[in-house]
Motif scaffolding. Structure first.
Motif, PDB file in Angstrom:
ATOM      1  N   UNK A   1       0.840  -1.203   0.000  1.00 55.12           N
ATOM      2  CA  UNK A   1       0.000   0.000   0.000  1.00 55.12           C
ATOM      3  C   UNK A   1       0.873   1.250   0.000  1.00 55.12           C
ATOM      4  N   UNK A   2       1.922   1.224   0.821  1.00 60.21           N
ATOM      5  CA  UNK A   2       2.835   2.377   0.881  1.00 60.21           C
ATOM      6  C   UNK A   2       3.505   2.610  -0.473  1.00 60.21           C
ATOM      7  N   UNK A   3       3.906   1.518  -1.132  1.00 61.73           N
ATOM      8  CA  UNK A   3       4.542   1.640  -2.451  1.00 61.73           C
ATOM      9  C   UNK A   3       3.566   2.226  -3.467  1.00 61.73           C
ATOM     10  N   UNK A   4       2.321   1.725  -3.458  1.00 63.04           N
ATOM     11  CA  UNK A   4       1.314   2.218  -4.409  1.00 63.04           C
ATOM     12  C   UNK A   4       1.016   3.692  -4.158  1.00 63.04           C
ATOM     13  N   UNK A   5       0.862   4.070  -2.882  1.00 65.90           N
ATOM     14  CA  UNK A   5       0.584   5.473  -2.552  1.00 65.90           C
ATOM     15  C   UNK A   5       1.732   6.382  -2.979  1.00 65.90           C
ATOM     16  N   UNK A   6       2.950   5.911  -2.769  1.00 63.91           N
ATOM     17  CA  UNK A   6       4.110   6.701  -3.191  1.00 63.91           C
ATOM     18  C   UNK A   6       4.109   6.890  -4.714  1.00 63.91           C
ATOM     19  N   UNK A   7       3.863   5.810  -5.436  1.00 67.68           N
ATOM     20  CA  UNK A   7       3.839   5.895  -6.907  1.00 67.68           C
ATOM     21  C   UNK A   7       2.711   6.806  -7.388  1.00 67.68           C
ATOM     22  N   UNK A   8       1.546   6.701  -6.734  1.00 66.46           N
ATOM     23  CA  UNK A   8       0.419   7.543  -7.135  1.00 66.46           C
ATOM     24  C   UNK A   8       0.684   9.010  -6.811  1.00 66.46           C
ATOM     25  N   UNK A   9       1.348   9.273  -5.687  1.00 72.71           N
ATOM     26  CA  UNK A   9       1.701  10.661  -5.338  1.00 72.71           C
ATOM     27  C   UNK A   9       2.649  11.257  -6.382  1.00 72.71           C
ATOM     28  N   UNK A  10       3.592  10.442  -6.827  1.00 74.01           N
ATOM     29  CA  UNK A  10       4.522  10.908  -7.858  1.00 74.01           C
ATOM     30  C   UNK A  10       3.781  11.168  -9.172  1.00 74.01           C
ATOM     31  N   UNK A  11       2.812  10.284  -9.482  1.00 73.30           N
ATOM     32  CA  UNK A  11       2.046  10.458 -10.720  1.00 73.30           C
ATOM     33  C   UNK A  11       1.200  11.728 -10.649  1.00 73.30           C
ATOM     34  N   UNK A  12       0.550  11.956  -9.498  1.00 70.96           N
ATOM     35  CA  UNK A  12      -0.259  13.176  -9.325  1.00 70.96           C
ATOM     36  C   UNK A  12       0.618  14.425  -9.433  1.00 70.96           C
ATOM     37  N   UNK A  13       1.813  14.365  -8.824  1.00 75.33           N
ATOM     38  CA  UNK A  13       2.735  15.507  -8.902  1.00 75.33           C
ATOM     39  C   UNK A  13       3.122  15.782 -10.358  1.00 75.33           C
ATOM     40  N   UNK A  14       3.435  14.700 -11.090  1.00 72.92           N
ATOM     41  CA  UNK A  14       3.813  14.864 -12.496  1.00 72.92           C
ATOM     42  C   UNK A  14       2.659  15.447 -13.308  1.00 72.92           C
TER      43      UNK A  14
END
Length: 200
Positions: free
Chosen positions: A171-184
């Motif tokens: 879950x932490x990995x997915x949230x981190x990846x999604x946060x990076x995607x939202x930032x991009x």
């Protein structure tokens, strides 16, 4: 002769091949209610926080009628098979003649072909009966049987904790990846919007 008969019938390994339920908490106990071994077993079982459900099927564990009594208890358990995970046959130490009951062909045959895994804890450390040999697992004493159940529960709890940690990590990995995607995406939106306004 008993061992040879069980091997010839092809039932020698049948109970050992059954999988143990996970977790192993619902225990059908074949024992005398007044035996010290049964008291030791229950005391050890209650020393931990696991919610074991031990149901006693009282049996005469020696002397005349002992064979029929043990078999009757096993047959009663078999009739309620779905209510239990495992069977524990326990009896504290005694003389060699007292323990010959568990070399009985009828008892050993019932154990070997029983639909649930059977754990035995019969006699002293040095005692091994035919019933022990055909059982799923043989423990040295009734207390050792209870200790085994606690160890199995420990293993299950550790597995659950490991799965939970794995889920948290994923879950932490997915949230981190999604946060990076939202930032991009937000950066791209800002850049495109600025360019569009400048063009207008």
């Amino acid at each position: 002769e008993t061992i040879a008969m069980l091997m010839a019938e092809g039932v020698w390994d049948m109970n050992r091949e059954l999988p143990l339920a996970r977790p192993t908490l619902r225990i059908a106990v074949v024992s005398s209610a007044t035996a010290a071994g049964y008291r030791d077993f229950m005391r050890e079982l209650q020393r931990n926080s696991y919610r074991f459900q031990a149901t006693l099927f009282e049996s005469t564990m020696q002397g005349d009628g002992g064979e029929d009594s043990v078999i009757c208890a096993l047959e009663e358990i078999a009739s309620r098979e779905e209510a239990f995970d495992v069977v524990a046959i326990i009896r504290g130490g005694g003389s060699t003649s007292d323990l010959t009951l568990f070399d009985s062909y009828r008892i050993a045959s019932h154990i070997a072909q029983f639909p649930l895994p059977v754990i035995t804890g019969i006699g002293h450390d040095k005692d091994v009966s035919v019933a022990d040999m055909v059982a799923h697992t043989h423990c040295k004493t009734p207390t050792a049987v209870a200790t085994l159940f606690a160890e199995l529960a420990d293993t299950e709890l550790s597995a659950v904790e490991e799965y939970a940690q794995g889920i948290a990590n994923e879950v932490e990995r997915i949230l981190h990846n999604e946060a990076m995607r939202v930032y991009t995406l937000s950066t791209d939106i800002e850049r495109i919007a600025t360019a569009y306004i400048n063009d207008e």
